[in-house]
Design an enzyme around this catalytic site. Structure first.
Site, PDB file in Angstrom:
ATOM      1  N   ASN A  46       0.867  -1.177   0.000  1.00  0.00           N
ATOM      2  CA  ASN A  46       0.000   0.000   0.000  1.00  0.00           C
ATOM      3  C   ASN A  46       0.903   1.227   0.000  1.00  0.00           C
ATOM      4  O   ASN A  46       1.463   1.585   1.031  1.00  0.00           O
ATOM      5  CB  ASN A  46      -0.897  -0.014   1.246  1.00  0.00           C
ATOM      6  N   TRP A  47       1.031   1.830  -1.160  1.00  0.00           N
ATOM      7  CA  TRP A  47       1.943   2.982  -1.283  1.00  0.00           C
ATOM      8  C   TRP A  47       1.378   4.238  -0.628  1.00  0.00           C
ATOM      9  O   TRP A  47       2.070   5.241  -0.521  1.00  0.00           O
ATOM     10  CB  TRP A  47       2.232   3.273  -2.750  1.00  0.00           C
ATOM     11  N   LYS A  48       0.096   4.213  -0.276  1.00  0.00           N
ATOM     12  CA  LYS A  48      -0.572   5.395   0.286  1.00  0.00           C
ATOM     13  C   LYS A  48      -0.362   6.577  -0.686  1.00  0.00           C
ATOM     14  O   LYS A  48      -0.314   6.363  -1.897  1.00  0.00           O
ATOM     15  CB  LYS A  48      -0.060   5.671   1.692  1.00  0.00           C
ATOM     16  N   SER A  89       3.567  -1.453  10.624  1.00  0.00           N
ATOM     17  CA  SER A  89       5.011  -1.483  10.886  1.00  0.00           C
ATOM     18  C   SER A  89       5.651  -2.834  10.550  1.00  0.00           C
ATOM     19  O   SER A  89       6.536  -3.316  11.271  1.00  0.00           O
ATOM     20  CB  SER A  89       5.299  -1.085  12.336  1.00  0.00           C
ATOM     21  N   GLY A 110       2.423   2.919  10.868  1.00  0.00           N
ATOM     22  CA  GLY A 110       3.454   3.935  10.634  1.00  0.00           C
ATOM     23  C   GLY A 110       4.262   4.309  11.859  1.00  0.00           C
ATOM     24  O   GLY A 110       4.976   5.313  11.846  1.00  0.00           O
ATOM     25  N   GLU A 118      -5.370  -4.074  11.331  1.00  0.00           N
ATOM     26  CA  GLU A 118      -4.338  -3.022  11.412  1.00  0.00           C
ATOM     27  C   GLU A 118      -4.571  -2.235  12.704  1.00  0.00           C
ATOM     28  O   GLU A 118      -5.361  -1.291  12.707  1.00  0.00           O
ATOM     29  CB  GLU A 118      -4.377  -2.107  10.174  1.00  0.00           C
ATOM     30  N   HIS A 155      -9.503   1.761   5.228  1.00  0.00           N
ATOM     31  CA  HIS A 155      -8.230   1.938   5.934  1.00  0.00           C
ATOM     32  C   HIS A 155      -8.415   2.971   7.041  1.00  0.00           C
ATOM     33  O   HIS A 155      -9.179   3.933   6.884  1.00  0.00           O
ATOM     34  CB  HIS A 155      -7.153   2.399   4.940  1.00  0.00           C
TER      35      HIS A 155
HETATM   36  P1  13P Z   1       2.907   0.891   7.778  1.00  0.00           P
HETATM   37  O1  13P Z   1       3.423  -0.399   7.214  1.00  0.00           O
HETATM   38  O2  13P Z   1       3.581   2.094   7.199  1.00  0.00           O
HETATM   39  O3  13P Z   1       2.897   0.848   9.285  1.00  0.00           O
HETATM   40  O4  13P Z   1       1.398   1.025   7.334  1.00  0.00           O
HETATM   41  C1  13P Z   1       0.582  -0.084   7.602  1.00  0.00           C
HETATM   42  C2  13P Z   1      -0.810   0.156   7.355  1.00  0.00           C
HETATM   43  O5  13P Z   1      -1.245   1.198   6.905  1.00  0.00           O
HETATM   44  C3  13P Z   1      -1.686  -0.983   7.665  1.00  0.00           C
HETATM   45  O6  13P Z   1      -2.768  -1.013   6.869  1.00  0.00           O
END
Ligand code: 13P
Length: 224
Positions: A10-12, A184, A152, A146, A97
């Site tokens: 997930n590149w966001k 993470s 993050g 999550e 999300h």
């Molecule tokens: P990170 O891997 O950056 O913590 O993000 C994870 C996340 O958004 C879970 O859906």
């Protein structure tokens, strides 16, 4: 037999088209056709078309997904990406999300409508839940646990606790549910999550941005 695993990037809100294509050029050739591991990349909307083309040209075993879908059908909804439009390019969509619930006011009702739209156009909905209290909409088979503190933060949940939550979700929604872990994840901790019987893969944010780090995680999954 190996268990079925998903490794989802997930590149966001990161990477422009050039950066996205650089990632594909590095990651694509490293991917192998392993039936038990499905690798997915979810780029920003503006990257999706070029990413899809690069995957097709390279014939890489990489599924392209989206990070959201409109809760509405196609029509007068300025700024929205409808499932029908997206379905030309993507096979999966991340829905609900935490970052969307928190920053864009997404409710369980909206997420349920997004799920219906995605399913109507054969896009697999991957619904994110932040704990056992979040309602999973009907017809969803793939979810990601999550925990908010882990997103993050560099502070992941323990694999044991993630497995317990997954077990609880399966008791509530059925044993067919596939539960991923996100929060993470790195190449250092991914094996411990993937080894949990109750977990079916990983949803990866920050560590998915770096092609070398992402490939390391995929290769760990190949060996599970
Ligand atoms: P990170 O891997 O950056 O913590 O993000 C994870 C996340 O958004 C879970 O859906």
């Amino acid at each position: 037999m190996n268990k079925q695993l998903w490794i989802i990037a997930n590149w966001k809100s990161n990477k422009n088209i050039r950066e996205a294509l650089e990632w594909i050029d590095k990651v694509g050739p490293e991917l192998e056709n392993r039936l038990h591991v499905k690798v997915v990349v979810c780029p920003a909307f503006t990257d999706i078309e070029e990413v899809k083309k690069a995957v097709l040209v390279g014939n890489y075993p990489l599924i392209v997904g989206a990070q959201d879908v409109s809760p509405f059908a196609e029509g007068p909804y300025t700024g929205e990406e409808s499932a029908r439009i997206l379905s030309e390019l993507v096979d999966l969509a991340i829905l609900g999300h935490f970052e969307r619930r928190e920053n864009f006011g997404e409710t369980d009702q909206m997420i349920s409508e997004k799920v219906q739209q995605a399913k109507k156009f054969n896009i697999t909905p991957l619904v994110c839940v932040q704990g056992k209290e979040i309602k999973v909409p009907e017809g969803v088979n793939l979810i990601a646990y999550e925990p908010i503190f882990a997103i993050g933060s560099g502070n992941p949940d323990t694999p044991q606790n993630a497995a317990l939550v997954a077990q609880g979700l399966k008791e509530q929604y059925g044993e067919d549910l596939e539960v991923l872990y996100g929060g993470s994840v790195t190449s250092d901790n991914s094996k411990a999550f993937l080894q949990q019987e109750e977990l079916s893969g990983l949803l990866i944010g920050k560590s998915s941005l770096d092609p070398e780090e992402f490939v390391k995680i995929v290769k760990i999954a190949y060996l599970i």
